[in-house]
Design a protein around this motif. Structure first.
Motif, PDB file in Angstrom:
ATOM      1  N   ILE A 185       0.854  -1.192   0.000  1.00 41.18           N
ATOM      2  CA  ILE A 185       0.000   0.000   0.000  1.00 41.18           C
ATOM      3  C   ILE A 185       0.891   1.243   0.000  1.00 41.18           C
ATOM      4  O   ILE A 185       1.704   1.444   0.899  1.00 41.18           O
ATOM      5  N   ASP A 186       0.725   2.048  -1.031  1.00 41.91           N
ATOM      6  CA  ASP A 186       1.505   3.271  -1.190  1.00 41.91           C
ATOM      7  C   ASP A 186       0.711   4.427  -0.570  1.00 41.91           C
ATOM      8  O   ASP A 186      -0.214   4.951  -1.176  1.00 41.91           O
ATOM      9  N   ILE A 187       1.091   4.809   0.642  1.00 45.50           N
ATOM     10  CA  ILE A 187       0.325   5.807   1.396  1.00 45.50           C
ATOM     11  C   ILE A 187       0.324   7.157   0.681  1.00 45.50           C
ATOM     12  O   ILE A 187      -0.697   7.860   0.653  1.00 45.50           O
ATOM     13  N   THR A 188       1.454   7.516   0.103  1.00 46.77           N
ATOM     14  CA  THR A 188       1.511   8.795  -0.626  1.00 46.77           C
ATOM     15  C   THR A 188       0.543   8.779  -1.800  1.00 46.77           C
ATOM     16  O   THR A 188      -0.151   9.770  -2.063  1.00 46.77           O
ATOM     17  N   TYR A 189       0.469   7.659  -2.504  1.00 49.87           N
ATOM     18  CA  TYR A 189      -0.445   7.556  -3.641  1.00 49.87           C
ATOM     19  C   TYR A 189      -1.898   7.652  -3.180  1.00 49.87           C
ATOM     20  O   TYR A 189      -2.727   8.283  -3.854  1.00 49.87           O
ATOM     21  N   VAL A 190      -2.220   7.064  -2.056  1.00 50.28           N
ATOM     22  CA  VAL A 190      -3.593   7.143  -1.523  1.00 50.28           C
ATOM     23  C   VAL A 190      -3.966   8.612  -1.288  1.00 50.28           C
ATOM     24  O   VAL A 190      -5.073   9.048  -1.640  1.00 50.28           O
ATOM     25  N   ILE A 191      -3.054   9.375  -0.718  1.00 47.78           N
ATOM     26  CA  ILE A 191      -3.292  10.808  -0.503  1.00 47.78           C
ATOM     27  C   ILE A 191      -3.440  11.526  -1.842  1.00 47.78           C
ATOM     28  O   ILE A 191      -4.297  12.409  -2.002  1.00 47.78           O
ATOM     29  N   MET A 192      -2.621  11.146  -2.821  1.00 46.42           N
ATOM     30  CA  MET A 192      -2.699  11.758  -4.142  1.00 46.42           C
ATOM     31  C   MET A 192      -4.043  11.495  -4.810  1.00 46.42           C
ATOM     32  O   MET A 192      -4.589  12.376  -5.480  1.00 46.42           O
ATOM     33  N   VAL A 193      -4.581  10.305  -4.626  1.00 44.93           N
ATOM     34  CA  VAL A 193      -5.902   9.987  -5.181  1.00 44.93           C
ATOM     35  C   VAL A 193      -6.960  10.904  -4.571  1.00 44.93           C
ATOM     36  O   VAL A 193      -7.849  11.402  -5.274  1.00 44.93           O
TER      37      VAL A 193
END
Length: 241
Positions: free
Chosen positions: A221-229
């Motif tokens: 799970i890419d936490i930064t990507y989740v925020i980016m979404v």
């Protein structure tokens, strides 16, 4: 407790803007945003990185060079050509400064569309700015530190960005596992990257450098990507398909 909260905020706040802005935006341009949002993000990066502020221009170019020359003598940072992580950090610092100060000629493929705010960088990366943050952190520790061991965390607050960098660029090329066999030493540091907010999936990233999401397997799970979404959903950024 206040000291631990500060360190937590600086660790993850600085790490997020390094990953989100310097890495995924400046170097790889996996999303777009307005010029106003770009300027706001420059300022937020300075606030959260404090005395270890990194220029998007210098970082973006240097990281593109890292991908082009991974684990060769032209790589700005590689365990394969540096005897230890401190030597690598020093070499990286010198290359970064040479790029920022236009002391070296850079191939145009590394500079294309890299964001630059020269006047702001001149201030944010100045000795005055760095010393100002150091004094502010020192005053915070004087006021809130309640135990001797908390003072051991003070140097960490001064060197957040280099520490984040060495975790990925040194340890991320020595320890971990691989999903993709490549002609470089990149590794994924953790099955679930709680420490580096997705940056630890370094092998995945070297295989698919233009992907906004650094995770590949279900548990990555890419936490930064989740925020980016989430930022994409509310219109702050526009992820590229």
């Amino acid at each position: 407790m206040a000291i631990l909260i500060l360190v937590f905020i600086l660790w993850y706040g600085g790490l997020f803007f390094q990953s989100f802005f310097l890495h995924r935006y400046a170097a790889h341009q996996v999303f777009t945003m307005s010029k106003t949002m770009e300027r706001i993000t420059f300022i937020l990066t300075w606030i959260f990185q404090g005395p270890s502020y990194l220029s998007a221009y210098g970082y973006g170019i240097m990281h593109r060079m890292h991908h082009a020359y991974t684990d060769t003598k032209d790589d700005p940072h590689s365990p394969a050509f540096d005897p230890n992580m401190f030597a690598m950090m020093w070499k990286t610092k010198n290359i970064y400064q040479d790029i920022n100060n236009n002391r070296v000629e850079i191939d145009s493929r590394f500079t294309k569309n890299v964001p630059q705010w020269a006047k702001f960088d001149a201030f944010a990366g100045s000795r005055f700015s760095r010393l100002l943050w150091i004094v502010l952190y020192l005053l915070f520790f004087i006021y809130f530190a309640t135990a001797w061991w908390q003072w051991l965390l003070l140097p960490l607050t001064f060197l957040m960005a280099p520490i984040h960098g060495v975790i990925i660029n040194w340890f991320g090329h020595i320890y971990g596992y691989v999903n993709f066999k490549m002609d470089n030493t990149s590794k994924n540091l953790f099955p679930f990257d709680f420490l580096m907010m997705g940056e630890g999936y370094h092998n995945n990233h070297h295989k698919h450098a233009s992907n906004a999401n650094f995770g590949f397997r279900w548990h990555e799970i890419d936490i930064t990507y989740v925020i980016m979404v989430c930022l994409n959903f509310v219109g702050v950024i526009q992820l590229k398909k």
